[in-house]
Design a protein around this motif. Structure first.
Motif, PDB file in Angstrom:
ATOM      1  N   LEU A  22       0.835  -1.204   0.000  1.00 52.22           N
ATOM      2  CA  LEU A  22       0.000   0.000   0.000  1.00 52.22           C
ATOM      3  C   LEU A  22       0.870   1.255   0.000  1.00 52.22           C
ATOM      4  O   LEU A  22       0.576   2.216  -0.714  1.00 52.22           O
ATOM      5  CB  LEU A  22      -0.959   0.040   1.192  1.00 52.22           C
ATOM      6  N   PHE A  23       1.944   1.255   0.782  1.00 50.43           N
ATOM      7  CA  PHE A  23       2.816   2.424   0.811  1.00 50.43           C
ATOM      8  C   PHE A  23       3.415   2.666  -0.576  1.00 50.43           C
ATOM      9  O   PHE A  23       3.497   3.797  -1.036  1.00 50.43           O
ATOM     10  CB  PHE A  23       3.930   2.263   1.844  1.00 50.43           C
ATOM     11  N   ALA A  24       3.809   1.586  -1.246  1.00 55.77           N
ATOM     12  CA  ALA A  24       4.353   1.712  -2.604  1.00 55.77           C
ATOM     13  C   ALA A  24       3.286   2.249  -3.565  1.00 55.77           C
ATOM     14  O   ALA A  24       3.570   3.089  -4.420  1.00 55.77           O
ATOM     15  CB  ALA A  24       4.872   0.357  -3.091  1.00 55.77           C
ATOM     16  N   LYS A  25       2.049   1.784  -3.408  1.00 54.83           N
ATOM     17  CA  LYS A  25       0.945   2.241  -4.260  1.00 54.83           C
ATOM     18  C   LYS A  25       0.687   3.733  -4.048  1.00 54.83           C
ATOM     19  O   LYS A  25       0.524   4.483  -5.019  1.00 54.83           O
ATOM     20  CB  LYS A  25      -0.321   1.427  -3.940  1.00 54.83           C
ATOM     21  N   VAL A  26       0.652   4.177  -2.797  1.00 50.74           N
ATOM     22  CA  VAL A  26       0.436   5.596  -2.517  1.00 50.74           C
ATOM     23  C   VAL A  26       1.582   6.412  -3.107  1.00 50.74           C
ATOM     24  O   VAL A  26       1.354   7.427  -3.770  1.00 50.74           O
ATOM     25  CB  VAL A  26       0.277   5.856  -0.999  1.00 50.74           C
ATOM     26  N   GLU A  27       2.813   5.958  -2.893  1.00 47.75           N
ATOM     27  CA  GLU A  27       3.981   6.688  -3.405  1.00 47.75           C
ATOM     28  C   GLU A  27       3.963   6.783  -4.931  1.00 47.75           C
ATOM     29  O   GLU A  27       4.332   7.793  -5.518  1.00 47.75           O
ATOM     30  CB  GLU A  27       5.265   5.997  -2.921  1.00 47.75           C
ATOM     31  N   PHE A  56      -5.865   2.708   6.658  1.00 45.64           N
ATOM     32  CA  PHE A  56      -5.077   1.475   6.748  1.00 45.64           C
ATOM     33  C   PHE A  56      -4.535   1.283   8.170  1.00 45.64           C
ATOM     34  O   PHE A  56      -4.514   0.168   8.693  1.00 45.64           O
ATOM     35  CB  PHE A  56      -3.932   1.539   5.732  1.00 45.64           C
ATOM     36  N   ALA A  57      -4.120   2.365   8.805  1.00 46.44           N
ATOM     37  CA  ALA A  57      -3.517   2.286  10.135  1.00 46.44           C
ATOM     38  C   ALA A  57      -4.538   2.094  11.254  1.00 46.44           C
ATOM     39  O   ALA A  57      -4.209   1.536  12.307  1.00 46.44           O
ATOM     40  CB  ALA A  57      -2.700   3.551  10.402  1.00 46.44           C
ATOM     41  N   LYS A  62      -7.851  -4.166  -1.084  1.00 39.27           N
ATOM     42  CA  LYS A  62      -6.768  -4.992  -1.639  1.00 39.27           C
ATOM     43  C   LYS A  62      -5.649  -5.198  -0.618  1.00 39.27           C
ATOM     44  O   LYS A  62      -4.794  -6.066  -0.813  1.00 39.27           O
ATOM     45  CB  LYS A  62      -6.192  -4.329  -2.891  1.00 39.27           C
ATOM     46  N   TYR A  63      -5.627  -4.390   0.449  1.00 39.95           N
ATOM     47  CA  TYR A  63      -4.499  -4.390   1.378  1.00 39.95           C
ATOM     48  C   TYR A  63      -4.872  -4.752   2.812  1.00 39.95           C
ATOM     49  O   TYR A  63      -3.992  -4.899   3.647  1.00 39.95           O
ATOM     50  CB  TYR A  63      -3.823  -3.005   1.372  1.00 39.95           C
ATOM     51  N   LEU A  64      -6.164  -4.865   3.101  1.00 39.68           N
ATOM     52  CA  LEU A  64      -6.619  -5.223   4.447  1.00 39.68           C
ATOM     53  C   LEU A  64      -7.418  -6.512   4.400  1.00 39.68           C
ATOM     54  O   LEU A  64      -8.107  -6.786   3.407  1.00 39.68           O
ATOM     55  CB  LEU A  64      -7.513  -4.115   5.018  1.00 39.68           C
ATOM     56  N   ASN A  65      -7.375  -7.290   5.483  1.00 45.14           N
ATOM     57  CA  ASN A  65      -8.210  -8.485   5.537  1.00 45.14           C
ATOM     58  C   ASN A  65      -9.664  -8.056   5.755  1.00 45.14           C
ATOM     59  O   ASN A  65      -9.943  -6.896   6.052  1.00 45.14           O
ATOM     60  CB  ASN A  65      -7.722  -9.460   6.623  1.00 45.14           C
ATOM     61  N   GLU A  66     -10.584  -8.986   5.608  1.00 45.78           N
ATOM     62  CA  GLU A  66     -12.010  -8.638   5.652  1.00 45.78           C
ATOM     63  C   GLU A  66     -12.446  -8.094   7.011  1.00 45.78           C
ATOM     64  O   GLU A  66     -13.271  -7.189   7.085  1.00 45.78           O
ATOM     65  CB  GLU A  66     -12.877  -9.841   5.241  1.00 45.78           C
ATOM     66  N   THR A  67     -11.880  -8.633   8.091  1.00 43.59           N
ATOM     67  CA  THR A  67     -12.223  -8.136   9.426  1.00 43.59           C
ATOM     68  C   THR A  67     -11.825  -6.671   9.578  1.00 43.59           C
ATOM     69  O   THR A  67     -12.622  -5.844  10.042  1.00 43.59           O
ATOM     70  CB  THR A  67     -11.531  -8.989  10.515  1.00 43.59           C
ATOM     71  N   MET A 113     -15.391   7.961  -1.699  1.00 43.86           N
ATOM     72  CA  MET A 113     -15.021   6.948  -0.714  1.00 43.86           C
ATOM     73  C   MET A 113     -15.243   5.521  -1.199  1.00 43.86           C
ATOM     74  O   MET A 113     -14.552   4.616  -0.761  1.00 43.86           O
ATOM     75  CB  MET A 113     -15.758   7.198   0.605  1.00 43.86           C
ATOM     76  N   GLU A 114     -16.185   5.318  -2.124  1.00 45.58           N
ATOM     77  CA  GLU A 114     -16.388   3.954  -2.644  1.00 45.58           C
ATOM     78  C   GLU A 114     -15.116   3.477  -3.341  1.00 45.58           C
ATOM     79  O   GLU A 114     -14.700   2.326  -3.177  1.00 45.58           O
ATOM     80  CB  GLU A 114     -17.562   3.897  -3.632  1.00 45.58           C
ATOM     81  N   GLN A 115     -14.514   4.356  -4.137  1.00 47.07           N
ATOM     82  CA  GLN A 115     -13.282   3.986  -4.852  1.00 47.07           C
ATOM     83  C   GLN A 115     -12.132   3.752  -3.879  1.00 47.07           C
ATOM     84  O   GLN A 115     -11.349   2.818  -4.041  1.00 47.07           O
ATOM     85  CB  GLN A 115     -12.912   5.070  -5.862  1.00 47.07           C
ATOM     86  N   LEU A 116     -12.030   4.602  -2.853  1.00 47.23           N
ATOM     87  CA  LEU A 116     -10.955   4.428  -1.879  1.00 47.23           C
ATOM     88  C   LEU A 116     -11.150   3.146  -1.070  1.00 47.23           C
ATOM     89  O   LEU A 116     -10.182   2.441  -0.782  1.00 47.23           O
ATOM     90  CB  LEU A 116     -10.862   5.643  -0.956  1.00 47.23           C
ATOM     91  N   SER A 117     -12.393   2.827  -0.725  1.00 50.23           N
ATOM     92  CA  SER A 117     -12.668   1.579  -0.008  1.00 50.23           C
ATOM     93  C   SER A 117     -12.290   0.369  -0.862  1.00 50.23           C
ATOM     94  O   SER A 117     -11.708  -0.594  -0.358  1.00 50.23           O
ATOM     95  CB  SER A 117     -14.138   1.495   0.392  1.00 50.23           C
ATOM     96  N   ALA A 118     -12.625   0.433  -2.147  1.00 47.58           N
ATOM     97  CA  ALA A 118     -12.272  -0.670  -3.048  1.00 47.58           C
ATOM     98  C   ALA A 118     -10.755  -0.819  -3.136  1.00 47.58           C
ATOM     99  O   ALA A 118     -10.233  -1.947  -3.119  1.00 47.58           O
ATOM    100  CB  ALA A 118     -12.874  -0.426  -4.438  1.00 47.58           C
ATOM    101  N   GLU A 119     -10.044   0.287  -3.216  1.00 50.93           N
ATOM    102  CA  GLU A 119      -8.575   0.240  -3.258  1.00 50.93           C
ATOM    103  C   GLU A 119      -8.027  -0.341  -1.964  1.00 50.93           C
ATOM    104  O   GLU A 119      -7.173  -1.224  -1.971  1.00 50.93           O
ATOM    105  CB  GLU A 119      -8.009   1.648  -3.488  1.00 50.93           C
ATOM    106  N   LEU A 120      -8.527   0.138  -0.839  1.00 44.65           N
ATOM    107  CA  LEU A 120      -8.027  -0.301   0.461  1.00 44.65           C
ATOM    108  C   LEU A 120      -8.299  -1.781   0.711  1.00 44.65           C
ATOM    109  O   LEU A 120      -7.505  -2.462   1.364  1.00 44.65           O
ATOM    110  CB  LEU A 120      -8.664   0.553   1.562  1.00 44.65           C
TER     111      LEU A 120
END
Length: 190
Positions: A87-92, A120-121, A161-166, A152-159
């Protein structure tokens, strides 16, 4: 460290990054200051590759793990988000822009990039019981959502990819709570 000393060391750090041609993205509280007023911070947060740290022996690394490093540049604390984290690489790579800070232009996370990093944090901060940092991060997110109205829908979809479902379910609840607060505020100020 007083505000003048902090700004002087920040200026010296950016001079060093520029002279050594280090790729980085400014994130965290100082990046937030390029978008909104009123955020206090005593450190600087950067995304960069671990290999870039070897170009910067002036930064004394105090701790390091797989995705983070913390160091000092004089008295200035620097938190480094390492691009080894996907995720950090993607943001960068995809969520940066050029912003004016002091008398220079810096590569800085976009509003969307800052929101991604803070969301993410949050699940980890909740697990750590870090109430103060949770409050700061949630307030930062609320301020950005209120001022810039990102999709926010797009950001949630992006996020997702990097967080587990919980963790993603927790993030969705946080976003809903923040959006409810914003709606309540807008309604009250009409």
């Amino acid at each position: 460290m007083n505000a003048d000393s902090l700004l002087n060391q920040v200026e010296q750090l950016f001079d060093l990054l520029e002279s050594r041609k280090v790729d980085y993205a400014l994130v965290g509280g100082i990046a937030l200051l390029t978008y909104v007023e009123g955020r206090n911070t005593q450190d600087i947060d950067l995304i960069m590759a671990l290999s870039s740290l070897s170009k910067l022996p002036e930064i004394k690394i105090e701790s390091e793990d797989m995705y983070f490093a913390r160091g000092k540049f004089g008295e200035l604390q620097i938190d480094i988000l390492l691009t080894k984290n996907p995720l950090f690489a993607k943001v960068e790579k995809d969520y940066t822009t050029t912003k004016q800070f002091m008398d220079r232009e810096l590569r800085c996370a976009t509003v969307e990039g800052l929101i991604l990093l803070k969301l993410f944090a949050l699940p980890s901060l909740y697990r750590q019981g870090s109430f103060e940092r949770v409050g700061i991060y949630e307030n930062d997110i609320a301020t950005l959502l209120y001022s810039f109205k990102p999709k926010m829908e797009q950001l949630s979809a992006e996020l997702s990819k990097y967080l587990n479902e919980t963790d993603m379910a927790e993030v969705r609840k946080i976003i809903a709570e923040i959006e409810t607060r914003i709606q309540r505020f807008r309604k009250a100020s009409e």
